[in-house]
Design a protein around this motif. Structure first.
Motif, PDB file in Angstrom:
ATOM      1  N   SER A 155       0.813  -1.218   0.000  1.00 17.85           N
ATOM      2  CA  SER A 155       0.000   0.000   0.000  1.00 17.85           C
ATOM      3  C   SER A 155       0.845   1.265   0.000  1.00 17.85           C
ATOM      4  CB  SER A 155      -0.935   0.020   1.213  1.00 17.85           C
ATOM      5  OG  SER A 155      -0.210   0.004   2.424  1.00 17.85           O
TER       6      SER A 155
ATOM      7  N   LEU B 184      -1.433  -5.678  -3.696  1.00 16.86           N
ATOM      8  CA  LEU B 184      -2.406  -5.343  -2.663  1.00 16.86           C
ATOM      9  C   LEU B 184      -3.447  -6.445  -2.503  1.00 16.86           C
ATOM     10  CD1 LEU B 184      -3.146  -1.549  -3.189  1.00 16.86           C
ATOM     11  CD2 LEU B 184      -2.591  -2.644  -1.013  1.00 16.86           C
TER      12      LEU B 184
ATOM     13  N   ILE C 141      -7.477  -6.225   2.299  1.00 15.82           N
ATOM     14  CA  ILE C 141      -7.896  -5.399   1.160  1.00 15.82           C
ATOM     15  C   ILE C 141      -9.210  -5.921   0.592  1.00 15.82           C
ATOM     16  CG2 ILE C 141      -7.263  -4.527  -1.111  1.00 15.82           C
ATOM     17  CD1 ILE C 141      -5.510  -3.452   1.141  1.00 15.82           C
TER      18      ILE C 141
ATOM     19  N   TRP D 117     -10.470   1.683  -2.111  1.00 15.91           N
ATOM     20  CA  TRP D 117      -9.159   1.701  -2.769  1.00 15.91           C
ATOM     21  C   TRP D 117      -9.292   1.452  -4.267  1.00 15.91           C
ATOM     22  CZ3 TRP D 117      -4.211   2.272  -0.492  1.00 15.91           C
ATOM     23  CH2 TRP D 117      -3.145   2.111  -1.393  1.00 15.91           C
TER      24      TRP D 117
END
Length: 302
Positions: free
Chosen positions: A12, A229, A236, A242
Motif C-alpha cells: 500500500s 495489494l 484489502i 481503494w
C-alpha cells in the motif's frame, strides 16, 4: 530497503516505485517488523472464524504472494503486532508487543539486516507513522536508530561489519494534494468519487505538502501494485474505496509515488524524481578494478 510495520504495508505504500526499480534491476528488500497478528480482518469476504483463528499464518502466506508479485526479497524482524488501540478507551500496550520493546533491543535485528543487505537507500514512515498506529511510530523510531547505528563500528558489534546507507526517505503517499487530484479526475470522468466526504473536512496543510521532496514516476507499475495489494486478501476489500477509482484515473491524476528525503550523505538537489539521485553518478565516477566502477552495486540496493 523498505522498513514496514506489518505485512500489506509494502503493497500500500511505495509498491509501484518498488516494482519500477525491480524492473530496472535493483535489489529490493522489504523488512517487516511484525506479523500483523493483532490486525483486523478488513475484507468482509474473509471475515470468518477460521480465518481469524489462523490470522498470523494467513498473513505470512499473503506476504509470500505479494513478495513474489513485486519481485522482492523479504525479511521478518519477528516482533509481535501491538494492535491498534481504541482511541476513546485506550488500553496499555501488550507487554510482548513491538511498540513496548525497548528501542535499543528493537533496533538490533534491523541493524543486522541492514549490515547484511547493505542498502544504499532506506525508506520508512515519518515521525507520525503515516498514521498513529503504535507499530508505525515504532517502525520510524527503529529505522532511525538502525540508520544511525549501522555505520558505527562501536554500535552492535555482534551484528556484523558496519555499513552506512546513503539516503533515508519517508513515505508520503496519502496526502491531500494527491487525494484531491484523484477526486477531481473522477468528477471529470463523470464518476462518483470515493474521496468527496474525506475532503470536506481535510484542510490544506502547506507545511506538510512542502515535505514532499521526491516524486518517483511509476504509473506504468500501478497494476503490479494493485495485484500485490489484492494478495493481502484479509486486509484489502476488492470492492472497497481503494479500487473505486479506475486504473486509468490513477495514472492520469497522479502518476507518481511521493517521498520526503529525510537524511542524505550525498549531494542531491530537491525536488527529485529518483530515490537514487546523487548516488549513481558519484559512485560510478570512483572507478574500480574492472573499469566499471560501482555503479551497478550502487543502483542495486534499495
Amino acid at each position: 530497503m523498505h522498513v514496514h510495520a506489518h505485512p500489506d504495508d509494502e503493497s500500500s505504500k511505495g509498491a509501484a516505485s518498488t516494482a519500477r526499480y525491480v524492473a530496472e534491476g535493483v535489489d529490493v528488500l522489504v523488512v517487516t517488523c511484525t506479523g500483523g497478528e493483532r490486525g483486523s480482518i478488513l475484507n468482509p469476504a474473509m471475515d470468518r472464524p477460521e480465518v481469524l483463528a489462523n490470522l498470523a499464518d494467513i498473513r505470512r502466506q499473503e506476504m509470500d504472494r505479494a513478495r513474489e508479485i513485486l519481485g522482492i526479497d523479504q525479511a521478518w524482524l519477528g516482533f509481535v503486532d501491538s494492535g491498534f488501540p481504541d482511541r476513546d478507551n485506550p488500553e496499555p500496550l501488550p507487554d510482548d508487543c513491538f511498540a513496548a520493546t525497548p528501542l535499543e533491543d528493537a533496533a538490533a535485528p534491523l541493524v543486522k539486516v541492514m549490515r547484511e543487505f547493505k542498502p544504499h537507500v532506506v525508506t520508512t514512515y515519518d515521525e507520525n507513522g503515516g498514521y498513529p498506529h503504535p507499530d508505525h511510530i515504532m517502525c520510524h523510531k527503529v529505522t532511525i536508530a538502525a540508520w544511525e547505528a549501522a555505520g558505527d563500528p562501536d554500535a552492535y558489534p555482534e551484528a556484523g561489519d558496519p555499513w552506512q546507507p546513503l539516503k533515508l526517505y519517508y513515505h508520503h503517499s496519502f496526502h491531500r494534494e494527491r487525494t484531491k487530484a484523484l477526486h477531481d479526475e473522477m468528477v471529470r470522468r463523470g464518476l462518483e468519487s470515493p474521496y468527496a466526504d474525506r475532503l470536506k473536512d481535510w484542510k490544506p496543510d502547506p507545511a506538510h505538502a512542502a515535505r514532499v521532496t521526491t516524486r518517483v514516476p511509476c504509473g506504468d507499475y500501478f497494476a503490479v501494485r494493485d495485484k500485490a495489494l489484492l494478495a493481502h486478501a484479509t486486509q484489502i476489500d476488492p470492492n472497497g474505496a481503494w479500487f473505486a477509482c479506475p486504473h486509468e484515473a490513477h495514472v492520469a491524476a497522479w502518476p507518481t509515488e511521493d517521498f520526503e528525503l529525510a537524511r542524505s550523505l550525498v549531494e542531491s538537489p530537491v525536488p527529485e524524481d529518483d530515490l537514487f539521485a546523487g548516488i549513481r553518478t558519484p559512485v560510478a565516477s570512483t572507478g574500480g578494478a574492472d573499469g566499471r566502477g560501482a555503479a551497478e552495486s550502487c543502483g542495486a540496493s534499495d
